[in-house]
Motif scaffolding. Structure first.
Motif, PDB file in Angstrom:
ATOM      1  N   ALA A  60       0.833  -1.208   0.000  1.00  0.00           N
ATOM      2  CA  ALA A  60       0.000   0.000   0.000  1.00  0.00           C
ATOM      3  C   ALA A  60       0.865   1.255   0.000  1.00  0.00           C
ATOM      4  O   ALA A  60       0.584   2.207  -0.736  1.00  0.00           O
ATOM      5  N   GLU A  61       1.922   1.266   0.799  1.00  0.00           N
ATOM      6  CA  GLU A  61       2.803   2.435   0.841  1.00  0.00           C
ATOM      7  C   GLU A  61       3.511   2.632  -0.490  1.00  0.00           C
ATOM      8  O   GLU A  61       3.669   3.759  -0.960  1.00  0.00           O
ATOM      9  N   ASP A  62       3.948   1.530  -1.125  1.00  0.00           N
ATOM     10  CA  ASP A  62       4.615   1.630  -2.420  1.00  0.00           C
ATOM     11  C   ASP A  62       3.654   2.160  -3.475  1.00  0.00           C
ATOM     12  O   ASP A  62       4.018   3.004  -4.290  1.00  0.00           O
ATOM     13  N   THR A  63       2.404   1.691  -3.437  1.00  0.00           N
ATOM     14  CA  THR A  63       1.392   2.151  -4.382  1.00  0.00           C
ATOM     15  C   THR A  63       1.118   3.643  -4.197  1.00  0.00           C
ATOM     16  O   THR A  63       1.045   4.398  -5.167  1.00  0.00           O
ATOM     17  N   GLU A  64       0.994   4.084  -2.941  1.00  0.00           N
ATOM     18  CA  GLU A  64       0.765   5.502  -2.653  1.00  0.00           C
ATOM     19  C   GLU A  64       1.938   6.345  -3.142  1.00  0.00           C
ATOM     20  O   GLU A  64       1.748   7.423  -3.713  1.00  0.00           O
ATOM     21  N   ARG A  65       3.151   5.854  -2.942  1.00  0.00           N
ATOM     22  CA  ARG A  65       4.341   6.594  -3.374  1.00  0.00           C
ATOM     23  C   ARG A  65       4.364   6.715  -4.891  1.00  0.00           C
ATOM     24  O   ARG A  65       4.607   7.783  -5.438  1.00  0.00           O
ATOM     25  N   ASP A  67       1.751   6.512  -6.946  1.00  0.00           N
ATOM     26  CA  ASP A  67       0.649   7.377  -7.358  1.00  0.00           C
ATOM     27  C   ASP A  67       1.013   8.846  -7.177  1.00  0.00           C
ATOM     28  O   ASP A  67       0.689   9.680  -8.022  1.00  0.00           O
ATOM     29  N   ALA A  68       1.696   9.162  -6.080  1.00  0.00           N
ATOM     30  CA  ALA A  68       2.092  10.537  -5.826  1.00  0.00           C
ATOM     31  C   ALA A  68       3.098  11.030  -6.865  1.00  0.00           C
ATOM     32  O   ALA A  68       3.119  12.209  -7.221  1.00  0.00           O
TER      33      ALA A  68
END
Length: 71
Positions: A60-65, A67-68
Motif C-alpha cells: 500500500a505504501e509503495d502504491t501511494e508513493r 501514485d504521488a
C-alpha cells in the motif's frame, strides 16, 4: 532498532498491530530485510496474519508513493 522486542499484553491489546507497524517501518527504512525477520507467535495462523499485514502495508505504501509520483 533493538535486537529483541518483547510485546507482552492481553488479547485485543493491539500487539499484532504494534509488531506489524514496527516491522513495516524497519523494512521501509532499510534497517532490516524482510527475509531476516523472525517474529514468534503462538499459532501458525497468527504468523500468517502478521506476514500478510506487513506485506499489505508495504504494498500500500509503495502504491501511494508511485501514485504521488504519477508512475
Amino acid at each position: 532498532m533493538t535486537e529483541l522486542s518483547i510485546v507482552p499484553a492481553g488479547a485485543g491489546a493491539g500487539k499484532t498491530h504494534h509488531i506489524q507497524a514496527t516491522l513495516t517501518q524497519w523494512v521501509r527504512d532499510g534497517l532490516v530485510r524482510p527475509e531476516r525477520i523472525l517474529a514468534v507467535t503462538f499459532t501458525e495462523a497468527a504468523a500468517g496474519e502478521l506476514r500478510q499485514r506487513i506485506r499489505a502495508a508495504l504494498i500500500a505504501e509503495d502504491t501511494e508513493r508511485r501514485d504521488a509520483k504519477g508512475e
